[in-house]
Design a protein around this motif. Structure first.
Motif, PDB file in Angstrom:
ATOM      1  N   ALA A  23       0.857  -1.183   0.000  1.00  0.00           N
ATOM      2  CA  ALA A  23       0.000   0.000   0.000  1.00  0.00           C
ATOM      3  C   ALA A  23       0.895   1.235   0.000  1.00  0.00           C
ATOM      4  CB  ALA A  23      -0.917   0.009   1.215  1.00  0.00           C
ATOM      5  N   GLU A  24       0.850   1.976  -1.103  1.00  0.00           N
ATOM      6  CA  GLU A  24       1.684   3.168  -1.274  1.00  0.00           C
ATOM      7  C   GLU A  24       0.933   4.128  -2.173  1.00  0.00           C
ATOM      8  OE1 GLU A  24       3.916   6.083  -1.500  1.00  0.00           O
ATOM      9  OE2 GLU A  24       5.083   4.536  -0.472  1.00  0.00           O
ATOM     10  N   LEU A  71       3.058  -4.434   3.464  1.00  0.00           N
ATOM     11  CA  LEU A  71       4.091  -3.399   3.375  1.00  0.00           C
ATOM     12  C   LEU A  71       3.360  -2.116   3.054  1.00  0.00           C
ATOM     13  CD1 LEU A  71       7.058  -2.498   3.221  1.00  0.00           C
ATOM     14  CD2 LEU A  71       7.044  -3.170   0.814  1.00  0.00           C
ATOM     15  N   THR A  72       3.329  -1.184   4.010  1.00  0.00           N
ATOM     16  CA  THR A  72       2.515   0.002   3.820  1.00  0.00           C
ATOM     17  C   THR A  72       3.253   1.283   4.162  1.00  0.00           C
ATOM     18  OG1 THR A  72       0.428   1.090   4.440  1.00  0.00           O
ATOM     19  CG2 THR A  72       1.480  -0.239   6.141  1.00  0.00           C
ATOM     20  N   ASP A  73       2.994   2.282   3.337  1.00  0.00           N
ATOM     21  CA  ASP A  73       3.433   3.632   3.660  1.00  0.00           C
ATOM     22  C   ASP A  73       2.637   4.062   4.880  1.00  0.00           C
ATOM     23  OD1 ASP A  73       4.579   6.140   3.553  1.00  0.00           O
ATOM     24  OD2 ASP A  73       3.498   6.785   1.771  1.00  0.00           O
ATOM     25  N   VAL A 130       2.064   7.488   5.847  1.00  0.00           N
ATOM     26  CA  VAL A 130       1.279   8.686   5.550  1.00  0.00           C
ATOM     27  C   VAL A 130       0.607   8.534   4.189  1.00  0.00           C
ATOM     28  CG1 VAL A 130       1.347  11.178   5.261  1.00  0.00           C
ATOM     29  CG2 VAL A 130       2.829  10.089   6.949  1.00  0.00           C
ATOM     30  N   MET A 131      -0.721   8.344   4.234  1.00  0.00           N
ATOM     31  CA  MET A 131      -1.532   8.253   3.027  1.00  0.00           C
ATOM     32  C   MET A 131      -2.842   8.977   3.310  1.00  0.00           C
ATOM     33  SD  MET A 131      -1.082   4.289   1.732  1.00  0.00           S
ATOM     34  CE  MET A 131      -1.640   3.515   3.261  1.00  0.00           C
ATOM     35  N   PRO A 132      -3.481   9.499   2.277  1.00  0.00           N
ATOM     36  CA  PRO A 132      -4.778  10.148   2.501  1.00  0.00           C
ATOM     37  C   PRO A 132      -5.840   9.121   2.896  1.00  0.00           C
ATOM     38  CG  PRO A 132      -4.292  10.004   0.157  1.00  0.00           C
ATOM     39  CD  PRO A 132      -3.065   9.540   0.882  1.00  0.00           C
ATOM     40  N   GLY A 133      -6.846   9.571   3.619  1.00  0.00           N
ATOM     41  CA  GLY A 133      -7.915   8.658   4.042  1.00  0.00           C
ATOM     42  C   GLY A 133      -7.411   7.737   5.130  1.00  0.00           C
ATOM     43  N   VAL A 134      -7.523   6.450   4.909  1.00  0.00           N
ATOM     44  CA  VAL A 134      -7.032   5.462   5.862  1.00  0.00           C
ATOM     45  C   VAL A 134      -5.504   5.422   5.748  1.00  0.00           C
ATOM     46  CG1 VAL A 134      -7.028   3.009   6.486  1.00  0.00           C
ATOM     47  CG2 VAL A 134      -9.149   4.095   5.720  1.00  0.00           C
ATOM     48  N   ASP A 135      -4.815   5.850   6.809  1.00  0.00           N
ATOM     49  CA  ASP A 135      -3.351   5.872   6.750  1.00  0.00           C
ATOM     50  C   ASP A 135      -2.785   4.476   7.027  1.00  0.00           C
ATOM     51  OD1 ASP A 135      -3.323   5.459   9.535  1.00  0.00           O
ATOM     52  OD2 ASP A 135      -2.846   7.544   9.990  1.00  0.00           O
ATOM     53  N   GLY A 136      -1.472   4.355   6.921  1.00  0.00           N
ATOM     54  CA  GLY A 136      -0.837   3.055   7.074  1.00  0.00           C
ATOM     55  C   GLY A 136      -0.970   2.447   8.455  1.00  0.00           C
ATOM     56  N   ILE A 137      -0.988   3.286   9.487  1.00  0.00           N
ATOM     57  CA  ILE A 137      -1.119   2.766  10.849  1.00  0.00           C
ATOM     58  C   ILE A 137      -2.513   2.178  11.050  1.00  0.00           C
ATOM     59  CG2 ILE A 137      -1.130   3.381  13.294  1.00  0.00           C
ATOM     60  CD1 ILE A 137       1.091   5.425  12.601  1.00  0.00           C
ATOM     61  N   GLU A 138      -3.530   2.896  10.587  1.00  0.00           N
ATOM     62  CA  GLU A 138      -4.900   2.377  10.702  1.00  0.00           C
ATOM     63  C   GLU A 138      -5.073   1.130   9.836  1.00  0.00           C
ATOM     64  OE1 GLU A 138      -8.944   2.036  11.861  1.00  0.00           O
ATOM     65  OE2 GLU A 138      -7.167   2.932  12.766  1.00  0.00           O
ATOM     66  N   LEU A 139      -4.499   1.145   8.647  1.00  0.00           N
ATOM     67  CA  LEU A 139      -4.551  -0.041   7.783  1.00  0.00           C
ATOM     68  C   LEU A 139      -3.932  -1.238   8.493  1.00  0.00           C
ATOM     69  CD1 LEU A 139      -5.006  -1.582   5.133  1.00  0.00           C
ATOM     70  CD2 LEU A 139      -2.867  -0.549   4.284  1.00  0.00           C
ATOM     71  N   ALA A 140      -2.771  -1.037   9.105  1.00  0.00           N
ATOM     72  CA  ALA A 140      -2.094  -2.128   9.806  1.00  0.00           C
ATOM     73  C   ALA A 140      -2.916  -2.620  10.997  1.00  0.00           C
ATOM     74  CB  ALA A 140      -0.715  -1.677  10.271  1.00  0.00           C
ATOM     75  N   ARG A 141      -3.506  -1.703  11.746  1.00  0.00           N
ATOM     76  CA  ARG A 141      -4.318  -2.083  12.901  1.00  0.00           C
ATOM     77  C   ARG A 141      -5.503  -2.950  12.464  1.00  0.00           C
ATOM     78  NH1 ARG A 141      -8.779  -1.134  15.294  1.00  0.00           N
ATOM     79  NH2 ARG A 141      -9.472   0.487  13.871  1.00  0.00           N
ATOM     80  N   ARG A 142      -6.181  -2.490  11.426  1.00  0.00           N
ATOM     81  CA  ARG A 142      -7.344  -3.228  10.947  1.00  0.00           C
ATOM     82  C   ARG A 142      -6.942  -4.528  10.259  1.00  0.00           C
ATOM     83  NH1 ARG A 142     -10.953   1.579   8.558  1.00  0.00           N
ATOM     84  NH2 ARG A 142     -12.317  -0.114   7.926  1.00  0.00           N
ATOM     85  N   LYS A 169       2.259 -10.458   8.800  1.00  0.00           N
ATOM     86  CA  LYS A 169       3.440  -9.663   9.154  1.00  0.00           C
ATOM     87  C   LYS A 169       3.231  -8.255   8.615  1.00  0.00           C
ATOM     88  CE  LYS A 169       6.515 -13.101  10.220  1.00  0.00           C
ATOM     89  NZ  LYS A 169       6.480 -13.162  11.637  1.00  0.00           N
ATOM     90  N   ILE A 170       3.787  -7.259   9.313  1.00  0.00           N
ATOM     91  CA  ILE A 170       3.586  -5.864   8.924  1.00  0.00           C
ATOM     92  C   ILE A 170       4.915  -5.136   8.881  1.00  0.00           C
ATOM     93  CG2 ILE A 170       2.526  -3.664   9.582  1.00  0.00           C
ATOM     94  CD1 ILE A 170       0.288  -5.392  10.905  1.00  0.00           C
ATOM     95  N   MET A 171       5.125  -4.404   7.783  1.00  0.00           N
ATOM     96  CA  MET A 171       6.286  -3.517   7.648  1.00  0.00           C
ATOM     97  C   MET A 171       5.784  -2.161   7.185  1.00  0.00           C
ATOM     98  SD  MET A 171       9.221  -5.845   5.828  1.00  0.00           S
ATOM     99  CE  MET A 171      10.312  -4.441   5.710  1.00  0.00           C
ATOM    100  N   PHE A 172       6.391  -1.115   7.736  1.00  0.00           N
ATOM    101  CA  PHE A 172       6.046   0.248   7.353  1.00  0.00           C
ATOM    102  C   PHE A 172       7.184   0.883   6.573  1.00  0.00           C
ATOM    103  CE2 PHE A 172       3.638  -0.375  11.311  1.00  0.00           C
ATOM    104  CZ  PHE A 172       2.371   0.006  10.906  1.00  0.00           C
ATOM    105  N   ILE A 173       6.820   1.757   5.640  1.00  0.00           N
ATOM    106  CA  ILE A 173       7.789   2.617   4.976  1.00  0.00           C
ATOM    107  C   ILE A 173       7.317   4.051   5.173  1.00  0.00           C
ATOM    108  CG2 ILE A 173       8.734   1.004   3.297  1.00  0.00           C
ATOM    109  CD1 ILE A 173       6.703   1.915   1.284  1.00  0.00           C
ATOM    110  N   THR A 174       8.264   4.938   5.422  1.00  0.00           N
ATOM    111  CA  THR A 174       7.888   6.319   5.676  1.00  0.00           C
ATOM    112  C   THR A 174       9.009   7.281   5.328  1.00  0.00           C
ATOM    113  OG1 THR A 174       7.033   7.846   7.352  1.00  0.00           O
ATOM    114  CG2 THR A 174       8.631   6.231   8.102  1.00  0.00           C
ATOM    115  N   GLY A 175       8.615   8.483   4.984  1.00  0.00           N
ATOM    116  CA  GLY A 175       9.561   9.562   4.764  1.00  0.00           C
ATOM    117  C   GLY A 175       9.731  10.411   6.002  1.00  0.00           C
TER     118      GLY A 175
END
Length: 122
Positions: free
Chosen positions: A7-8, A52-54, A56-68, A77-83
């Motif tokens: 998700a990016e 594998l999710t960014d 910061v994204m509009p709408g449902v962000d990566g943290i909420e996506l990972a939680r759900r 398994k969950i990995m985040f990518i971020t700037g």
């Protein structure tokens, strides 16, 4: 190798990451945001080994996506990518879940290596 949900929201970054992971032997389904990610997880529950999710994204962000996603598939398994260097990740995730964070910019080899480590830990 692994079946990965990527998700990016940045089109060029998403394509770049998907190609690198595919070249490394993984099967990758790419989505443009958290809503699409939730749709993919809901329609294919248990089909993915890694999200594998960014962050910061509009709408449902990566943290909420990972939680759900963790609620839908506790074994995912969950990995985040971020700037962004400093991001609080534990707010939405249960204490027993561990998630790797890769800060942009990162080398594609680092991404492939981290995915391999995450899958070995399974």
């Amino acid at each position: 190798m692994a079946k990965i949900l990527l998700a990016e929201d940045d089109d060029s970054m998403r394509d770049f990451l998907a190609k690198a992971l595919t070249r490394a032997g993984h099967e990758v389904e790419s989505v443009a945001d958290g809503e699409e990610g939730l749709d993919a997880l809901g329609s294919e529950a248990g089909a993915f080994e890694l999200l594998l999710t960014d962050i910061v994204m509009p709408g449902v962000d990566g943290i909420e996506l990972a939680r759900r996603a963790a609620e839908i598939d506790p074994g995912l398994k969950i990995m985040f990518i971020t700037g962004f260097a400093a991001v609080a990740l534990n707010a939405g995730l249960s204490a027993r879940r561990e998630a790797k964070v890769l800060s942009k910019p990162f080398h594609l080899r680092d991404l492939v290596d981290e995915v391999a480590r995450a899958m070995e830990a399974a």
